[in-house]
Design an enzyme around this catalytic site. Sequence first.
Site, PDB file in Angstrom:
ATOM      1  CB  CYS A 116      -0.863  -0.276   1.394  1.00  0.00           C
ATOM      2  SG  CYS A 116      -2.045  -1.145   1.389  1.00  0.00           S
ATOM      3  CG  HIS A 256      -3.428   3.340   2.058  1.00  0.00           C
ATOM      4  ND1 HIS A 256      -4.068   3.023   0.619  1.00  0.00           N
ATOM      5  CD2 HIS A 256      -3.396   2.094   3.208  1.00  0.00           C
ATOM      6  CE1 HIS A 256      -3.955   1.766   1.146  1.00  0.00           C
ATOM      7  NE2 HIS A 256      -4.448   1.240   2.265  1.00  0.00           N
ATOM      8  CG  ASN A 286      -6.485  -1.812   0.719  1.00  0.00           C
ATOM      9  OD1 ASN A 286      -6.054  -0.534   0.327  1.00  0.00           O
ATOM     10  ND2 ASN A 286      -6.275  -1.899   2.034  1.00  0.00           N
TER      11      ASN A 286
HETATM   12  O1  UT7 Z   1      -3.780  -1.454   3.996  1.00  0.00           O
HETATM   13  C1  UT7 Z   1      -3.750  -2.005   4.228  1.00  0.00           C
HETATM   14  C2  UT7 Z   1      -3.469  -2.257   5.348  1.00  0.00           C
HETATM   15  N1  UT7 Z   1      -4.457  -3.183   6.012  1.00  0.00           N
HETATM   16  C3  UT7 Z   1      -5.914  -1.588   6.821  1.00  0.00           C
HETATM   17  O2  UT7 Z   1      -4.697  -1.392   7.508  1.00  0.00           O
HETATM   18  C4  UT7 Z   1      -6.083  -2.853   7.560  1.00  0.00           C
HETATM   19  C5  UT7 Z   1      -6.038  -2.541   9.492  1.00  0.00           C
HETATM   20  N2  UT7 Z   1      -7.333  -3.233   9.948  1.00  0.00           N
HETATM   21  C6  UT7 Z   1      -8.838  -2.897   9.253  1.00  0.00           C
HETATM   22  O3  UT7 Z   1      -8.848  -2.316   9.160  1.00  0.00           O
HETATM   23  C7  UT7 Z   1     -10.131  -3.563  10.804  1.00  0.00           C
HETATM   24  O4  UT7 Z   1      -8.761  -4.376  11.582  1.00  0.00           O
HETATM   25  C8  UT7 Z   1     -10.444  -4.882   9.276  1.00  0.00           C
HETATM   26  C9  UT7 Z   1     -11.459  -3.946   8.430  1.00  0.00           C
HETATM   27  C10 UT7 Z   1      -9.643  -5.901   8.725  1.00  0.00           C
HETATM   28  C11 UT7 Z   1     -11.134  -5.053  10.755  1.00  0.00           C
HETATM   29  O5  UT7 Z   1     -12.131  -4.403  11.805  1.00  0.00           O
HETATM   30  P1  UT7 Z   1     -12.478  -4.961  13.113  1.00  0.00           P
HETATM   31  O6  UT7 Z   1     -13.126  -3.948  13.712  1.00  0.00           O
HETATM   32  O7  UT7 Z   1     -10.647  -4.672  13.802  1.00  0.00           O
HETATM   33  O8  UT7 Z   1     -13.026  -5.989  13.640  1.00  0.00           O
HETATM   34  P2  UT7 Z   1     -11.990  -7.219  14.206  1.00  0.00           P
HETATM   35  O9  UT7 Z   1     -11.309  -8.056  13.309  1.00  0.00           O
HETATM   36  O10 UT7 Z   1     -11.625  -6.881  15.752  1.00  0.00           O
HETATM   37  O11 UT7 Z   1     -13.657  -8.232  14.152  1.00  0.00           O
HETATM   38  C12 UT7 Z   1     -14.463  -7.276  14.752  1.00  0.00           C
HETATM   39  C13 UT7 Z   1     -15.649  -8.722  14.707  1.00  0.00           C
HETATM   40  C14 UT7 Z   1     -15.810 -10.080  15.416  1.00  0.00           C
HETATM   41  O12 UT7 Z   1     -16.782 -10.736  15.693  1.00  0.00           O
HETATM   42  P3  UT7 Z   1     -15.847 -11.639  17.261  1.00  0.00           P
HETATM   43  O13 UT7 Z   1     -15.207 -12.041  17.522  1.00  0.00           O
HETATM   44  O14 UT7 Z   1     -16.301  -9.912  17.893  1.00  0.00           O
HETATM   45  O15 UT7 Z   1     -17.788 -12.281  17.636  1.00  0.00           O
HETATM   46  C15 UT7 Z   1     -15.348 -10.929  13.442  1.00  0.00           C
HETATM   47  O16 UT7 Z   1     -15.420 -11.956  13.246  1.00  0.00           O
HETATM   48  O17 UT7 Z   1     -16.346  -8.381  13.726  1.00  0.00           O
HETATM   49  C16 UT7 Z   1     -16.654 -10.015  13.075  1.00  0.00           C
HETATM   50  N3  UT7 Z   1     -16.660  -9.774  11.509  1.00  0.00           N
HETATM   51  C17 UT7 Z   1     -17.415  -9.601  10.617  1.00  0.00           C
HETATM   52  N4  UT7 Z   1     -19.002  -9.225  10.643  1.00  0.00           N
HETATM   53  C18 UT7 Z   1     -19.351  -8.992   9.468  1.00  0.00           C
HETATM   54  C19 UT7 Z   1     -15.278  -9.677  11.218  1.00  0.00           C
HETATM   55  N5  UT7 Z   1     -15.053  -9.351   9.580  1.00  0.00           N
HETATM   56  C20 UT7 Z   1     -16.232  -8.837   9.214  1.00  0.00           C
HETATM   57  C21 UT7 Z   1     -18.194  -8.805   8.656  1.00  0.00           C
HETATM   58  N6  UT7 Z   1     -19.212  -9.166   8.236  1.00  0.00           N
HETATM   59  N7  UT7 Z   1     -16.987  -8.773   7.476  1.00  0.00           N
END
Ligand code: UT7
Length: 332
Positions: A116, A256, A286
């Site tokens: 990225c 970004h 992204n």
């Molecule tokens: O460009 C390269 C660099 N990349 C980035 O900058 C990405 C950085 N990270 C992020 O943007 C975020 O961490 C994500 C968007 C990838 C994830 O968001 P989050 O708020 O960190 O979610 P999480 O991984 O902590 O998950 C929270 C909950 C989980 O459920 P439980 O364990 O709390 O029951 C996940 O299983 O959300 C669930 N979950 C979803 N639910 C519905 C994860 N993905 C989804 C989804 N739909 N697509």
Amino acid sequence: MKQLNAVITGITASLPDYVLTNEELSRLVDTSNEWIMTRVGIKERRILKGEEQGISVLGTEAVEELLKKTGTRPEEVDAVVFATSTPDHIFPSAASIVAENCGIKHAFCFDMEVACSGFIYGLEICNGLIKTGKYKKIILIAGDKMSSITDYNDRTTCPLFGDAAGAVMIEPTEEELGIIDAKLHSDGIGYQPLQMKAGGSKYPASHETVEKAEHTVKQDGRVVFKHAVSKMAEVSLDIMQRNNLTVDDVQWLVPHQANMRIIDATIQRTELPREKVMINIEKYGNTSAGTIPLCLWEWEPKLKKGDNIILTAFGAGFSWGSVYLKWGYDGA
Ligand code: UT7
């Protein structure tokens, strides 16, 4: 002779037609428009469909348009640099494929892979080339076909990514314009939290790597999020400070586009007013190396010669950084 600066003299972008909506994604995996909008801020993304369509398709469209827009003949181009993590092949370079497609025959061409952060690293590389005085016209392309390395069975990653490429013409100027400063960083601590495991020399393609979907992006989202939030703001503030720029001196911040919440945190920490921040994540998601040129291209009509623009990115490696640009021409 006065010092040469490297200035962007034209910008284009290429987006595939196919729009992948949150509604369609929620039919593929257990997700919802509400979750994606509140946690990430993406409504839709573009996908390059069809057989044998590599990132060079988008790169070629962007460069053909760039040559027209800047009135450049293909034989005038000295170098083509393509910042991408999704080249058509491991070799030859996507840059050389694009050059061939566009009739560019007198340039040296290479790809660079910084995920990225590709566009901002690419600007610094091109800046160095221009400053040698040997090259007059360099094309930097940045973009990815993220759909080619996205696992559409994995709800934690498939909503995030889209496909796009942008291209800029970079030329020397003796005016105080263009790439004024760059501050780039890398930290190998990012090896585990963000990677595509297979397909390189450590884990070449095998039945097993394909079965385990190891040719797709995997990330520990929370770890990446935490680093992105602190590093993008930190490096933007560093480069502003190093160049004696206050919030009032900066016309635009271009972050970004990985997650709306990361962008919001960067806005908050840099204390820049929201209306000075380019944001289009909702429409394109992204696109990795493509996000920053895609923003600059969309905002080009509003840009004015001399505008102070801060670019900032964070990605795999980890890699991150910031570039301070003085825009080279009136967009309108
Ligand atoms: O460009 C390269 C660099 N990349 C980035 O900058 C990405 C950085 N990270 C992020 O943007 C975020 O961490 C994500 C968007 C990838 C994830 O968001 P989050 O708020 O960190 O979610 P999480 O991984 O902590 O998950 C929270 C909950 C989980 O459920 P439980 O364990 O709390 O029951 C996940 O299983 O959300 C669930 N979950 C979803 N639910 C519905 C994860 N993905 C989804 C989804 N739909 N697509």
